[in-house]
Design a protein around this motif. Structure first.
Motif, PDB file in Angstrom:
ATOM      1  N   ILE A 158      -6.262  -6.419   3.748  1.00 11.45           N
ATOM      2  CA  ILE A 158      -5.505  -6.672   2.530  1.00 11.45           C
ATOM      3  C   ILE A 158      -4.623  -5.471   2.190  1.00 11.45           C
ATOM      4  CG2 ILE A 158      -7.332  -5.799   1.026  1.00 11.45           C
ATOM      5  CD1 ILE A 158      -4.998  -8.809   0.344  1.00 11.45           C
ATOM      6  N   GLU A 159      -5.049  -4.258   2.553  1.00 10.52           N
ATOM      7  CA  GLU A 159      -4.231  -3.070   2.300  1.00 10.52           C
ATOM      8  C   GLU A 159      -2.934  -3.109   3.105  1.00 10.52           C
ATOM      9  OE1 GLU A 159      -7.429  -2.967   2.915  1.00 10.52           O
ATOM     10  OE2 GLU A 159      -8.355  -2.062   1.112  1.00 10.52           O
ATOM     11  N   SER A 160      -3.029  -3.482   4.377  1.00  9.23           N
ATOM     12  CA  SER A 160      -1.837  -3.562   5.224  1.00  9.23           C
ATOM     13  C   SER A 160      -0.897  -4.660   4.736  1.00  9.23           C
ATOM     14  CB  SER A 160      -2.253  -3.827   6.674  1.00  9.23           C
ATOM     15  OG  SER A 160      -1.128  -4.069   7.493  1.00  9.23           O
ATOM     16  N   TYR A 161      -1.461  -5.790   4.376  1.00  8.44           N
ATOM     17  CA  TYR A 161      -0.667  -6.910   3.871  1.00  8.44           C
ATOM     18  C   TYR A 161       0.065  -6.518   2.593  1.00  8.44           C
ATOM     19  CZ  TYR A 161       0.263 -11.537   1.861  1.00  8.44           C
ATOM     20  OH  TYR A 161       0.860 -12.631   1.298  1.00  8.44           O
ATOM     21  N   TYR A 162      -0.640  -5.866   1.690  1.00  4.58           N
ATOM     22  CA  TYR A 162      -0.047  -5.439   0.421  1.00  4.58           C
ATOM     23  C   TYR A 162       1.064  -4.423   0.653  1.00  4.58           C
ATOM     24  CZ  TYR A 162       0.398  -2.633  -3.828  1.00  4.58           C
ATOM     25  OH  TYR A 162       0.891  -1.927  -4.899  1.00  4.58           O
ATOM     26  N   THR A 163       0.872  -3.486   1.569  1.00  5.20           N
ATOM     27  CA  THR A 163       1.879  -2.460   1.835  1.00  5.20           C
ATOM     28  C   THR A 163       3.178  -3.077   2.344  1.00  5.20           C
ATOM     29  OG1 THR A 163       0.162  -0.825   2.351  1.00  5.20           O
ATOM     30  CG2 THR A 163       2.392  -0.380   3.160  1.00  5.20           C
ATOM     31  N   ARG A 164       3.086  -4.030   3.261  1.00  5.66           N
ATOM     32  CA  ARG A 164       4.281  -4.689   3.786  1.00  5.66           C
ATOM     33  C   ARG A 164       4.978  -5.488   2.685  1.00  5.66           C
ATOM     34  NH1 ARG A 164       4.246  -8.423   7.149  1.00  5.66           N
ATOM     35  NH2 ARG A 164       2.068  -9.127   7.042  1.00  5.66           N
ATOM     36  N   PHE A 165       4.195  -6.180   1.870  1.00  6.44           N
ATOM     37  CA  PHE A 165       4.765  -6.968   0.780  1.00  6.44           C
ATOM     38  C   PHE A 165       5.440  -6.051  -0.241  1.00  6.44           C
ATOM     39  CE2 PHE A 165       4.778  -9.625  -3.016  1.00  6.44           C
ATOM     40  CZ  PHE A 165       5.092 -10.877  -2.497  1.00  6.44           C
ATOM     41  N   TYR A 166       4.828  -4.919  -0.525  1.00  2.61           N
ATOM     42  CA  TYR A 166       5.363  -3.959  -1.493  1.00  2.61           C
ATOM     43  C   TYR A 166       6.709  -3.410  -1.017  1.00  2.61           C
ATOM     44  CZ  TYR A 166       5.639   0.371  -4.239  1.00  2.61           C
ATOM     45  OH  TYR A 166       6.064   1.383  -5.048  1.00  2.61           O
ATOM     46  N   LYS A 167       6.821  -3.075   0.259  1.00  4.40           N
ATOM     47  CA  LYS A 167       8.082  -2.566   0.798  1.00  4.40           C
ATOM     48  C   LYS A 167       9.185  -3.615   0.712  1.00  4.40           C
ATOM     49  CE  LYS A 167       6.061   0.784   4.023  1.00  4.40           C
ATOM     50  NZ  LYS A 167       5.889   1.166   5.446  1.00  4.40           N
ATOM     51  N   MET A 168       8.842  -4.875   1.010  1.00  5.10           N
ATOM     52  CA  MET A 168       9.835  -5.941   0.937  1.00  5.10           C
ATOM     53  C   MET A 168      10.330  -6.122  -0.497  1.00  5.10           C
ATOM     54  SD  MET A 168       9.402  -9.993   1.829  1.00  5.10           S
ATOM     55  CE  MET A 168       8.234 -10.145   0.475  1.00  5.10           C
ATOM     56  N   MET A 169       9.431  -6.115  -1.464  1.00  2.00           N
ATOM     57  CA  MET A 169       9.823  -6.287  -2.857  1.00  2.00           C
ATOM     58  C   MET A 169      10.674  -5.117  -3.339  1.00  2.00           C
ATOM     59  SD  MET A 169       8.757  -9.205  -3.629  1.00  2.00           S
ATOM     60  CE  MET A 169       9.396  -9.069  -5.286  1.00  2.00           C
ATOM     61  N   ASN A 170      10.362  -3.905  -2.911  1.00  2.00           N
ATOM     62  CA  ASN A 170      11.181  -2.754  -3.281  1.00  2.00           C
ATOM     63  C   ASN A 170      12.597  -2.869  -2.734  1.00  2.00           C
ATOM     64  OD1 ASN A 170       9.349  -1.421  -4.829  1.00  2.00           O
ATOM     65  ND2 ASN A 170       8.839   0.148  -3.346  1.00  2.00           N
ATOM     66  N   GLU A 171      12.705  -3.386  -1.511  1.00  2.00           N
ATOM     67  CA  GLU A 171      14.029  -3.559  -0.914  1.00  2.00           C
ATOM     68  C   GLU A 171      14.826  -4.607  -1.683  1.00  2.00           C
ATOM     69  OE1 GLU A 171      16.949  -2.504   1.870  1.00  2.00           O
ATOM     70  OE2 GLU A 171      15.012  -1.602   1.350  1.00  2.00           O
ATOM     71  N   MET A 172      14.165  -5.645  -2.150  1.00  2.00           N
ATOM     72  CA  MET A 172      14.848  -6.667  -2.937  1.00  2.00           C
ATOM     73  C   MET A 172      15.324  -6.097  -4.274  1.00  2.00           C
ATOM     74  SD  MET A 172      12.455 -10.013  -2.168  1.00  2.00           S
ATOM     75  CE  MET A 172      13.567 -11.149  -3.008  1.00  2.00           C
ATOM     76  N   ILE A 173      14.491  -5.287  -4.904  1.00  2.00           N
ATOM     77  CA  ILE A 173      14.875  -4.676  -6.177  1.00  2.00           C
ATOM     78  C   ILE A 173      16.055  -3.735  -5.976  1.00  2.00           C
ATOM     79  CG2 ILE A 173      14.097  -3.090  -7.986  1.00  2.00           C
ATOM     80  CD1 ILE A 173      11.299  -4.266  -7.632  1.00  2.00           C
ATOM     81  N   LYS A 216      -1.867  -6.023  -9.458  1.00  2.00           N
ATOM     82  CA  LYS A 216      -3.171  -6.334 -10.050  1.00  2.00           C
ATOM     83  C   LYS A 216      -3.950  -7.301  -9.159  1.00  2.00           C
ATOM     84  CE  LYS A 216      -6.354  -6.642 -13.269  1.00  2.00           C
ATOM     85  NZ  LYS A 216      -7.252  -5.501 -13.570  1.00  2.00           N
ATOM     86  N   LEU A 217      -3.272  -8.282  -8.595  1.00  2.00           N
ATOM     87  CA  LEU A 217      -3.936  -9.225  -7.699  1.00  2.00           C
ATOM     88  C   LEU A 217      -4.491  -8.512  -6.476  1.00  2.00           C
ATOM     89  CD1 LEU A 217      -1.427 -12.215  -7.826  1.00  2.00           C
ATOM     90  CD2 LEU A 217      -3.447 -11.805  -9.239  1.00  2.00           C
ATOM     91  N   PHE A 218      -3.755  -7.538  -5.972  1.00  2.00           N
ATOM     92  CA  PHE A 218      -4.242  -6.757  -4.835  1.00  2.00           C
ATOM     93  C   PHE A 218      -5.507  -5.993  -5.200  1.00  2.00           C
ATOM     94  CE2 PHE A 218      -4.168  -2.335  -3.240  1.00  2.00           C
ATOM     95  CZ  PHE A 218      -4.632  -2.579  -1.950  1.00  2.00           C
ATOM     96  N   ASP A 219      -5.531  -5.369  -6.375  1.00  2.00           N
ATOM     97  CA  ASP A 219      -6.711  -4.620  -6.807  1.00  2.00           C
ATOM     98  C   ASP A 219      -7.945  -5.517  -6.887  1.00  2.00           C
ATOM     99  OD1 ASP A 219      -5.326  -2.248  -6.993  1.00  2.00           O
ATOM    100  OD2 ASP A 219      -4.796  -2.543  -9.107  1.00  2.00           O
ATOM    101  N   ILE A 220      -7.733  -6.770  -7.271  1.00  2.00           N
ATOM    102  CA  ILE A 220      -8.863  -7.702  -7.375  1.00  2.00           C
ATOM    103  C   ILE A 220      -9.306  -8.160  -5.987  1.00  2.00           C
ATOM    104  CG2 ILE A 220      -9.597  -9.943  -8.271  1.00  2.00           C
ATOM    105  CD1 ILE A 220      -7.526  -9.555 -10.512  1.00  2.00           C
ATOM    106  N   LEU A 221      -8.358  -8.524  -5.150  1.00  2.00           N
ATOM    107  CA  LEU A 221      -8.701  -9.091  -3.843  1.00  2.00           C
ATOM    108  C   LEU A 221      -9.337  -8.078  -2.899  1.00  2.00           C
ATOM    109  CD1 LEU A 221      -5.587 -11.341  -3.164  1.00  2.00           C
ATOM    110  CD2 LEU A 221      -7.917 -12.104  -3.629  1.00  2.00           C
ATOM    111  N   LYS A 222      -8.965  -6.806  -3.013  1.00  2.00           N
ATOM    112  CA  LYS A 222      -9.512  -5.827  -2.074  1.00  2.00           C
ATOM    113  C   LYS A 222     -11.014  -5.648  -2.246  1.00  2.00           C
ATOM    114  CE  LYS A 222      -8.432  -1.689  -4.843  1.00  2.00           C
ATOM    115  NZ  LYS A 222      -7.627  -0.436  -4.872  1.00  2.00           N
ATOM    116  N   GLN A 223     -11.574  -6.103  -3.379  1.00  2.00           N
ATOM    117  CA  GLN A 223     -13.016  -6.041  -3.579  1.00  2.00           C
ATOM    118  C   GLN A 223     -13.755  -7.025  -2.661  1.00  2.00           C
ATOM    119  OE1 GLN A 223     -13.826  -6.657  -7.752  1.00  2.00           O
ATOM    120  NE2 GLN A 223     -12.151  -5.298  -8.391  1.00  2.00           N
ATOM    121  N   TYR A 224     -13.025  -8.030  -2.155  1.00  2.00           N
ATOM    122  CA  TYR A 224     -13.662  -9.047  -1.311  1.00  2.00           C
ATOM    123  C   TYR A 224     -13.392  -8.817   0.183  1.00  2.00           C
ATOM    124  CZ  TYR A 224     -13.826 -11.502  -5.810  1.00  2.00           C
ATOM    125  OH  TYR A 224     -14.040 -11.844  -7.113  1.00  2.00           O
ATOM    126  N   GLN A 225     -12.857  -7.669   0.533  1.00  2.00           N
ATOM    127  CA  GLN A 225     -12.520  -7.429   1.937  1.00  2.00           C
ATOM    128  C   GLN A 225     -13.746  -7.489   2.843  1.00  2.00           C
ATOM    129  OE1 GLN A 225      -9.153  -6.496   3.483  1.00  2.00           O
ATOM    130  NE2 GLN A 225     -10.539  -7.450   4.942  1.00  2.00           N
TER     131      GLN A 225
END
Length: 310
Positions: A158-173, A216-225
């Motif tokens: 989930i950490e790797s997935y979140y990092t890639r998603f975060y970079k994509m959203m930053n590029e869009m912004i 926030k969703l990432f913080d919640i989901l990483k508890q279930y890794q």
């Protein structure tokens, strides 16, 4: 931030051109020009070109009793014999060039500086920015496509997935692309691997997706890794022994196995239907009472064969 860059020092210097903001810069620049004491002359230099001195023709003067005739003469216009309006236009060219070069960045400075007049510089900036606008539109189209196709990789944390998603959203912004919070969160959740489905459902039940961020969703989901890793390991273990799965499938489809199973299931019924094995009758006080009998032994068989016992 872009507005601050364009407006920085606007009292003493023109606004700065920011990437992807040419339309706003053009409007702000011309408004700044209008605030200058010679604003009309500057605008003429930028939009119409520099003032070109004209040929001044002095008409002929006929001879008189006191003076001889003066023929028609032509001279080039100078600052001294220009009208005040033309003189302001003529003298504002250098200032217009200076203001334009002050308002652009280093990335296009050398190209614009090679032009000879303020008007040529202004038109060169427009051409360059139109080409950049086309490139920016291509970038935006590609980013929207990437957002729609974004998905997690098999076995990805989930950490790797979140990092890639975060970079994509930053590029869009960075390219001034906005997506609704609800749409971002839905895309973030639904593209996770199947092992996450149970925990994604929990998140959807506990939170309103239009009010929380995907951080926030990432913080919640990483508890279930840990649980997800266990589910993933179970799936991989099943897929790691394909011979056992093939054997099970063949057993279920084997016609001999099916016919054998069918025969065994009907055997007790056929045996129980034999009347000589099921019941015997005896008389007691004038009534027949049915009672079960046990399988005949050897001695019983001998007694049945003795005529005296009959």
């Amino acid at each position: 931030m872009h507005n601050n860059i364009m407006a920085a020092g606007s009292r003493d210097r023109p606004p700065m051109l920011a990437t992807g903001r040419y339309a706003q810069w053009r409007s702000r620049f011309l408004r700044y020009i209008d605030t200058r004491p010679n604003g009309d002359a500057l605008r003429k230099c930028i939009l119409k070109g520099p003032y070109t001195p004209t040929i001044v023709t002095t008409p002929a003067v006929p001879a008189t009793e006191d003076s001889p005739a003066v023929p028609e003469q032509t001279t080039v216009e100078t600052v001294m014999n220009m009208t005040p309006e033309n003189r302001a236009h003529f003298e504002s060219e250098k200032e217009a060039i200076h203001l334009i070069l002050t308002g652009i960045g280093d990335e296009i400075y050398s190209t614009v500086d090679a032009c000879q007049t303020a008007q040529e510089m202004w038109e060169a900036i427009e051409r360059l920015q139109q080409g950049e606008s086309l490139n920016i539109q291509d970038v935006k189209t590609n980013l929207f496509w990437e957002f729609g196709q974004f998905t997690s990789h098999d076995g990805e944390t989930i950490e790797s997935y979140y990092t890639r998603f975060y970079k994509m959203m930053n590029e869009m912004i960075r390219n001034n692309l906005t997506v609704a919070t609800m749409q971002v969160n839905v895309q973030f959740l639904q593209q996770l691997q199947p092992e996450w489905s149970r925990f994604v459902t929990i998140v959807k039940q506990q939170h309103k997706l239009d009010e929380v961020s995907y951080h926030k969703l990432f913080d919640i989901l990483k508890q279930y890794q840990k649980e997800v890793n266990e589910l993933r390991a179970e799936r991989m273990a099943k897929n790691a022994n394909p011979l056992a799965l093939v054997a099970t499938a063949q057993t279920l489809q084997d016609p001999y196995y099916q016919s054998s199973k069918s025969h065994k299931s009907y055997a007790p019924t056929s045996k129980a239907s034999l009347p000589t094995r099921s019941h015997a009758t005896t008389r007691y006080k004038g009534k027949e009472i049915a009672k079960p009998i046990t399988p005949p032994s050897k001695s019983a068989s001998e007694e049945d064969s003795d005529p005296e016992q009959a």
